[in-house]
Design an enzyme around this catalytic site. Structure first.
Site, PDB file in Angstrom:
ATOM      1  N   PHE A 142       0.839  -1.197   0.000  1.00 38.71           N
ATOM      2  CA  PHE A 142       0.000   0.000   0.000  1.00 38.71           C
ATOM      3  C   PHE A 142       0.877   1.252   0.000  1.00 38.71           C
ATOM      4  O   PHE A 142       0.547   2.266   0.592  1.00 38.71           O
ATOM      5  CB  PHE A 142      -0.948  -0.029   1.214  1.00 38.71           C
ATOM      6  CG  PHE A 142      -1.835  -1.249   1.227  1.00 38.71           C
ATOM      7  CD1 PHE A 142      -2.977  -1.301   0.436  1.00 38.71           C
ATOM      8  CD2 PHE A 142      -1.513  -2.357   1.991  1.00 38.71           C
ATOM      9  CE1 PHE A 142      -3.785  -2.427   0.413  1.00 38.71           C
ATOM     10  CE2 PHE A 142      -2.313  -3.495   1.976  1.00 38.71           C
ATOM     11  CZ  PHE A 142      -3.453  -3.539   1.190  1.00 38.71           C
ATOM     12  N   LEU A 169      -8.740  13.789   0.529  1.00 39.90           N
ATOM     13  CA  LEU A 169      -9.922  14.526   0.079  1.00 39.90           C
ATOM     14  C   LEU A 169      -9.534  15.825  -0.631  1.00 39.90           C
ATOM     15  O   LEU A 169     -10.361  16.715  -0.742  1.00 39.90           O
ATOM     16  CB  LEU A 169     -10.811  14.886   1.280  1.00 39.90           C
ATOM     17  CG  LEU A 169     -11.779  13.836   1.834  1.00 39.90           C
ATOM     18  CD1 LEU A 169     -12.575  14.399   3.005  1.00 39.90           C
ATOM     19  CD2 LEU A 169     -12.740  13.340   0.754  1.00 39.90           C
ATOM     20  N   GLY A 175      -8.520  17.936  -7.137  1.00 46.23           N
ATOM     21  CA  GLY A 175      -7.442  18.158  -8.107  1.00 46.23           C
ATOM     22  C   GLY A 175      -7.984  18.019  -9.516  1.00 46.23           C
ATOM     23  O   GLY A 175      -9.199  17.870  -9.719  1.00 46.23           O
ATOM     24  N   GLY A 179      -4.479  10.091 -11.004  1.00 46.17           N
ATOM     25  CA  GLY A 179      -3.705   9.363 -12.006  1.00 46.17           C
ATOM     26  C   GLY A 179      -2.623   8.543 -11.349  1.00 46.17           C
ATOM     27  O   GLY A 179      -2.770   8.109 -10.209  1.00 46.17           O
ATOM     28  N   CYS A 233      -1.083   3.429 -10.623  1.00 46.77           N
ATOM     29  CA  CYS A 233      -1.920   2.438  -9.923  1.00 46.77           C
ATOM     30  C   CYS A 233      -3.421   2.664 -10.044  1.00 46.77           C
ATOM     31  O   CYS A 233      -4.149   1.765 -10.449  1.00 46.77           O
ATOM     32  CB  CYS A 233      -1.534   2.399  -8.453  1.00 46.77           C
ATOM     33  SG  CYS A 233       0.197   2.048  -8.239  1.00 46.77           S
ATOM     34  N   LYS A 250       1.814  13.593  -9.318  1.00 46.74           N
ATOM     35  CA  LYS A 250       1.571  14.266  -8.045  1.00 46.74           C
ATOM     36  C   LYS A 250       2.926  14.837  -7.621  1.00 46.74           C
ATOM     37  O   LYS A 250       3.949  14.541  -8.258  1.00 46.74           O
ATOM     38  CB  LYS A 250       1.034  13.295  -6.989  1.00 46.74           C
ATOM     39  CG  LYS A 250       2.000  12.166  -6.644  1.00 46.74           C
ATOM     40  CD  LYS A 250       1.467  11.291  -5.524  1.00 46.74           C
ATOM     41  CE  LYS A 250       2.499  10.242  -5.136  1.00 46.74           C
ATOM     42  NZ  LYS A 250       2.066   9.388  -4.048  1.00 46.74           N
ATOM     43  N   ARG A 303       3.676   8.574 -15.315  1.00 46.92           N
ATOM     44  CA  ARG A 303       2.759   7.560 -15.848  1.00 46.92           C
ATOM     45  C   ARG A 303       1.313   7.928 -15.503  1.00 46.92           C
ATOM     46  O   ARG A 303       1.001   8.196 -14.348  1.00 46.92           O
ATOM     47  CB  ARG A 303       3.099   6.179 -15.295  1.00 46.92           C
ATOM     48  CG  ARG A 303       4.347   5.591 -15.926  1.00 46.92           C
ATOM     49  CD  ARG A 303       4.734   4.294 -15.268  1.00 46.92           C
ATOM     50  NE  ARG A 303       5.166   4.494 -13.901  1.00 46.92           N
ATOM     51  CZ  ARG A 303       5.427   3.501 -13.048  1.00 46.92           C
ATOM     52  NH1 ARG A 303       5.273   2.259 -13.424  1.00 46.92           N
ATOM     53  NH2 ARG A 303       5.835   3.762 -11.823  1.00 46.92           N
TER      54      ARG A 303
END
Ligand code: UGA
Length: 424
Positions: free
Chosen positions: A149, A247, A250, A254, A257, A318, A325
């Site tokens: 994770f 939360l 944006g 993307g 994942c 981000k 990607r």
């Protein structure tokens, strides 16, 4: 301490190798790319990840982690655990492609010592554990699923301080053996079946993606009705059943994942004749979010994108990563180019391929000089430090779209003629 082989040295594999080394285990990392192995062997980080280079350096000194590009060396190492961390790209139908996973399993079937555990870390659809077992075709080996994770940019931190550790296996004895590798980590440890572990991974990403689509849709509504999305998120997240994290509105979600895993979950369900309408809707909503940003830029450019010069701040999917990607920023740039705009972009670390059809410059100011509209598409915190007055003086038209809510609103609103911020 255990002997662990990690197969595949991307984000997940490197983090697993380093994390397991830090927990005191002896680790060998394998990758097919000799270049990547060479870089890692010199304790250099081939990916942009906080603290990785320091960690590699100290593990190199202690001799806890080594890297190789041959299965022969992996064989000589005689590991008790083999973590499969190879990519599972998406095929044309949206399903996860298991070619690399099954190829790794075939290799391991030749070299794994009896009673070793092959642990699937790659994100794989339900039923993959069984397919790996078949590819191994050895009754003296065990298969477990131990989904990760990790978030890019904070992967090492997430490895050492996870919310939970999930291990799926056919027997308690096998899941306990894998969970024990994480002995020093105090997080909750959950043993499940292989199938449940596989599904927990997909459900987590699909839930988070749905949550972001939900907040992005509401951000658009806030713009229309004059509500404050900050207040909305604050009020919403203060309900303990909802919680405040994940939360931030944006331009769309993307990365390597969320898009792949949500599509793969829909594809798995459809193999069983089941629709997952909420997840379908999240994908649709994400598409709408990206289009809304392009529409906003078009309006700021005077109603047409044809022949306009658009400055773009941020290309990574981000902040704090160089990964582009399935980046919302790259997606928006492609749409701008397709509609006849010229794009000048800046990102503090991400590099777009040369053939992407736009120019990339060395700093934020250069990406704003002479443009018709400036769009902020990745939330790098340093963008908030750029002087709005200096930027505005060099722009052709003084119009700015902040799709990441990163710029100080008052300063920018007074420096430019037209300032829009996603969510209003
Ligand atoms: C995601 C999950 O967060 C990890 O738990 C998971 O291990 C990983 O996928 C994976 O499956 O390997 P990552 O892709 O690194 O991690 O990125 P996130 O930080 O989750 O961000 C995903 C997208 O959502 C980005 O485009 C980001 O900008 C966007 N986002 C995230 C928002 O728009 N708002 C938020 O509040 C959070």
């Amino acid at each position: 301490m255990a002997k662990i082989a990690v197969i595949g040295l991307g984000y997940v594999g490197i983090t697993t190798a380093v994390g397991m080394g830090r927990l005191g285990h002896d680790v060998i990392g394998y990758d097919i790319s000799s270049d990547r192995v060479m870089v890692l062997s010199e304790a250099k980080a081939p990916i942009h990840e906080d603290g990785l280079e320091e960690a590699l350096g100290s593990l190199k000194q202690s001799g806890k982690v080594s890297f190789t590009h041959t299965y022969q060396e992996v064989s000589d190492f005689k590991a008790d655990y083999f973590f499969i961390c190879v990519p599972t790209p998406q095929d044309a139908s949206g399903a996860a492609n298991l070619t690399f996973v099954l190829a790794a399993a075939k290799e391991l079937s030749q070299i794994a010592p009896a009673d070793a555990i092959v642990v699937l870390k790659s994100t794989v659809p339900v039923g993959s554990g069984e397919r790996v077992k078949q590819a191994l075709s050895r009754s003296d080996l065990h298969v477990a699923s131990n989904p990760e994770f990790l978030r890019e940019g904070s992967a090492l931190h997430d490895f050492m301080k996870p919310d939970r550790i999930i291990v799926g296996a056919a027997s308690e004895q096998v899941s306990t053996r894998v969970l024990e590798l994480y002995g020093d980590i105090s997080s909750r440890k959950i043993a499940t079946s292989v199938e449940s572990a596989e599904l927990i991974k997909y459900s987590t990403n699909a839930y988070l993606a749905m949550r972001l689509s939900f907040v992005n849709d509401l951000a658009a509504l806030c713009e229309k009705v004059g509500a404050s999305v900050d207040d909305l998120v604050d009020g919403l997240g203060s309900d303990s059943r909802i919680g405040p994290s994940f939360l931030s509105p944006g331009p769309g979600w993307g990365g390597s994942c969320f898009p792949k895993d949500t599509r793969a979950l829909v594809s798995v369900a459809s193999d069983f004749g089941l629709d997952l309408p909420l997840i379908d809707a999240a994908l649709e909503s994400n598409e709408a979010s990206l289009s809304r940003v392009v529409e906003n830029i078009k309006e700021l450019a005077g109603g047409s994108l044809e022949g306009k010069v658009i400055g773009v701040w941020g290309l990574a999917f981000k902040a704090n990563t160089d990964d582009i990607r399935e980046s919302p920023a790259m997606n928006i740039v492609a749409r701008l180019l397709a509609r006849g705009s010229e794009v000048i972009a800046f990102d503090p670390v991400a590099l777009a391929p040369k053939a992407s059809g736009f120019s990339q410059v060395q700093n934020a100011e250069l990406a704003a000089a002479g443009v018709d509209v400036l769009a902020v598409l990745t939330e790098w915190p340093e963008f908030a430090q750029v002087d709005p007055i200096k930027v505005s003086e060099s722009m052709k038209s003084k119009a700015v779209m902040d799709a990441r809510r990163v710029l100080p609103v008052d300063a920018w609103r007074s420096a430019v003629d037209n300032f829009r911020v996603l969510g209003g």
